[in-house]
Design a protein around this motif. Structure first.
Motif, PDB file in Angstrom:
ATOM      1  N   THR A  71      29.586 -25.640  20.311  1.00 13.96           N
ATOM      2  CA  THR A  71      30.204 -26.246  19.129  1.00 13.96           C
ATOM      3  C   THR A  71      29.206 -27.113  18.383  1.00 13.96           C
ATOM      4  O   THR A  71      29.134 -27.064  17.140  1.00 13.96           O
ATOM      5  CB  THR A  71      31.420 -27.084  19.552  1.00 13.96           C
ATOM      6  OG1 THR A  71      32.355 -26.246  20.237  1.00 13.96           O
ATOM      7  CG2 THR A  71      32.097 -27.712  18.348  1.00 13.96           C
ATOM      8  N   TRP A  72      28.429 -27.892  19.112  1.00 10.42           N
ATOM      9  CA  TRP A  72      27.449 -28.780  18.477  1.00 10.42           C
ATOM     10  C   TRP A  72      26.411 -27.989  17.681  1.00 10.42           C
ATOM     11  O   TRP A  72      26.035 -28.382  16.576  1.00 10.42           O
ATOM     12  CB  TRP A  72      26.748 -29.614  19.555  1.00 10.42           C
ATOM     13  CG  TRP A  72      25.640 -30.468  19.032  1.00 10.42           C
ATOM     14  CD1 TRP A  72      25.743 -31.695  18.428  1.00 10.42           C
ATOM     15  CD2 TRP A  72      24.234 -30.167  19.059  1.00 10.42           C
ATOM     16  NE1 TRP A  72      24.496 -32.168  18.088  1.00 10.42           N
ATOM     17  CE2 TRP A  72      23.556 -31.259  18.464  1.00 10.42           C
ATOM     18  CE3 TRP A  72      23.496 -29.083  19.536  1.00 10.42           C
ATOM     19  CZ2 TRP A  72      22.169 -31.279  18.330  1.00 10.42           C
ATOM     20  CZ3 TRP A  72      22.125 -29.118  19.398  1.00 10.42           C
ATOM     21  CH2 TRP A  72      21.474 -30.200  18.810  1.00 10.42           C
TER      22      TRP A  72
ATOM     23  N   LEU B 272      36.275 -28.663   8.294  1.00  8.17           N
ATOM     24  CA  LEU B 272      36.426 -30.079   7.950  1.00  8.17           C
ATOM     25  C   LEU B 272      35.140 -30.637   7.345  1.00  8.17           C
ATOM     26  O   LEU B 272      35.171 -31.358   6.337  1.00  8.17           O
ATOM     27  CB  LEU B 272      36.813 -30.872   9.198  1.00  8.17           C
ATOM     28  CG  LEU B 272      36.952 -32.391   9.019  1.00  8.17           C
ATOM     29  CD1 LEU B 272      38.041 -32.729   8.003  1.00  8.17           C
ATOM     30  CD2 LEU B 272      37.240 -33.064  10.358  1.00  8.17           C
ATOM     31  N   ALA B 273      33.993 -30.285   7.949  1.00 11.28           N
ATOM     32  CA  ALA B 273      32.714 -30.758   7.417  1.00 11.28           C
ATOM     33  C   ALA B 273      32.459 -30.204   6.017  1.00 11.28           C
ATOM     34  O   ALA B 273      31.932 -30.907   5.146  1.00 11.28           O
ATOM     35  CB  ALA B 273      31.581 -30.366   8.357  1.00 11.28           C
TER      36      ALA B 273
ATOM     37  N   ALA C  29      36.711 -24.174  17.964  1.00 16.04           N
ATOM     38  CA  ALA C  29      36.233 -25.543  17.732  1.00 16.04           C
ATOM     39  C   ALA C  29      35.262 -25.624  16.548  1.00 16.04           C
ATOM     40  O   ALA C  29      35.469 -26.430  15.629  1.00 16.04           O
ATOM     41  CB  ALA C  29      35.597 -26.097  19.005  1.00 16.04           C
ATOM     42  N   PRO C  30      34.183 -24.821  16.513  1.00 19.43           N
ATOM     43  CA  PRO C  30      33.311 -24.893  15.325  1.00 19.43           C
ATOM     44  C   PRO C  30      33.993 -24.452  14.043  1.00 19.43           C
ATOM     45  O   PRO C  30      33.627 -24.913  12.957  1.00 19.43           O
ATOM     46  CB  PRO C  30      32.143 -23.964  15.681  1.00 19.43           C
ATOM     47  CG  PRO C  30      32.628 -23.117  16.780  1.00 19.43           C
ATOM     48  CD  PRO C  30      33.621 -23.927  17.534  1.00 19.43           C
TER      49      PRO C  30
ATOM     50  N   LEU D  99      35.971 -27.705  13.014  1.00 16.72           N
ATOM     51  CA  LEU D  99      35.053 -28.776  12.640  1.00 16.72           C
ATOM     52  C   LEU D  99      34.175 -28.378  11.458  1.00 16.72           C
ATOM     53  O   LEU D  99      33.870 -29.206  10.594  1.00 16.72           O
ATOM     54  CB  LEU D  99      34.176 -29.149  13.842  1.00 16.72           C
ATOM     55  CG  LEU D  99      34.922 -29.740  15.049  1.00 16.72           C
ATOM     56  CD1 LEU D  99      33.962 -29.997  16.196  1.00 16.72           C
ATOM     57  CD2 LEU D  99      35.636 -31.025  14.660  1.00 16.72           C
TER      58      LEU D  99
ATOM     59  N   THR E 107      28.522 -25.376  14.628  1.00 18.60           N
ATOM     60  CA  THR E 107      29.412 -25.906  13.596  1.00 18.60           C
ATOM     61  C   THR E 107      28.738 -25.933  12.221  1.00 18.60           C
ATOM     62  O   THR E 107      29.385 -25.626  11.213  1.00 18.60           O
ATOM     63  CB  THR E 107      29.912 -27.305  13.989  1.00 18.60           C
ATOM     64  OG1 THR E 107      30.762 -27.189  15.139  1.00 18.60           O
ATOM     65  CG2 THR E 107      30.701 -27.959  12.861  1.00 18.60           C
TER      66      THR E 107
END
Length: 299
Positions: A167-168, A92-93, A85-86, A89, A171
């Motif tokens: 993940t929060w 993408l970030a 997940a990270p 994301l 990331t």
């Protein structure tokens, strides 16, 4: 002192040992001795407050028939898969922040703030947010008509909830690593691709992604090893509960050694877990060696 004999000069080789010995002493005291002592404890039957006796491979054979250990191993590997997940994301970030737009620097700083927080503080904040009655997450869900969730207080949702926190927080780290890779990517291949009519997806698939592959592998290695040994957030939020639904090997090891005082069995668990980490790290490093810079001209 050099010895001069006519036209010949004999120079003594410099002695580097005075500089090496302090480092060797530190490494031996901090790394070698603790692991040697752990190996020694793992072959002993040792519970604090009781006499110690040699057990041989008994502790390791006990691990093989311990269902709680295998359950904790499954939880550990499941939690480790959260690195996907990270990675997605964060990549993408990085692509977003690599573009030029107003307030980009300010938004980058805001985006990396979760990574700067201490794990225990993050755990306490998210525990309050996950509260079934008082948490803000269930309040937000109620605004759109979704029933309240039990989050970390339910055995079926505790691992996904912990993965969401992981993940929060991490990331932004992946974003920084990938952003560094994007900064080193040459622009000439993209200009040629635009002239040839390649769209944005084709440029990313055939140019950007192969060029940043080494950086992605570095991020995968760092996050995988960190997720494997994660302890603080999980222990602060759930202590391995409810029941043993979120008990990873680290939590089980801690409880065995420092709650049940079974030092020998806990040491055997630490040795086995260390072997698992080394094997996985070796596999990831082998994959890292295979990720080479791509020659965009096909030479």
């Amino acid at each position: 002192m050099p010895v001069i004999d006519g036209s010949q000069t004999i120079r003594l080789a410099p002695n580097y040992w005075p500089f090496v010995v302090p480092a060797l002493v530190v490494v031996g005291a901090v790394i070698v001795f603790p692991w040697a002592f752990t190996l020694w404890m793992s072959v002993n039957r040792w519970t604090l407050g009781q006499s110690r006796s040699f057990a041989g491979m008994e502790n390791y054979l006990r691990l093989a028939s311990d269902p709680r250990f295998w359950e904790s191993l499954v939880h550990t590997l499941t939690y480790t898969l959260s690195v996907a997940a990270p990675m997605l994301l964060g990549t993408l970030a990085a692509l977003i922040f690599d573009a030029r737009f107003p307030l980009r620097g300010l938004l980058r700083g805001v985006f990396v703030m979760p990574m700067m927080a201490t794990p225990v503080a993050v755990a306490l904040v998210w525990t309050m947010m996950f509260h079934p009655q008082l948490g803000v997450l269930n309040y937000l869900l109620s605004l759109v008509g979704i029933p309240a969730q039990e989050w970390i207080f339910n055995a079926n949702t505790v691992i996904p909830s912990l993965v969401a926190v992981e993940t929060w927080q991490w990331t932004p780290l992946v974003m920084l690593i990938v952003l560094g890779g994007l900064a080193s990517v040459p622009r000439e291949p993209f200009e040629s691709a635009e002239i040839d009519g390649a769209n944005a997806w084709q440029q990313f698939r055939y140019l950007t992604l192969p060029m940043i592959a080494p950086f992605l592998m570095i991020a995968v290695i760092i996050r995988t090893i960190d997720a494997l040994k994660s302890f603080d957030i999980i222990y602060a939020m759930t202590q391995g509960g409810p029941g043993t639904a979120s008990e990873t090997i680290n939590i089980y090891l801690y409880n065995t050694a420092f709650s049940y005082y079974d030092i020998g069995y806990g040491s055997a668990m630490a040795v086995v877990f260390f072997v698992v980490i080394v094997a996985l790290s070796f596999a990831l490093l082998m994959l890292r060696q295979r990720s080479q810079w791509i020659d965009t001209e096909g030479k």
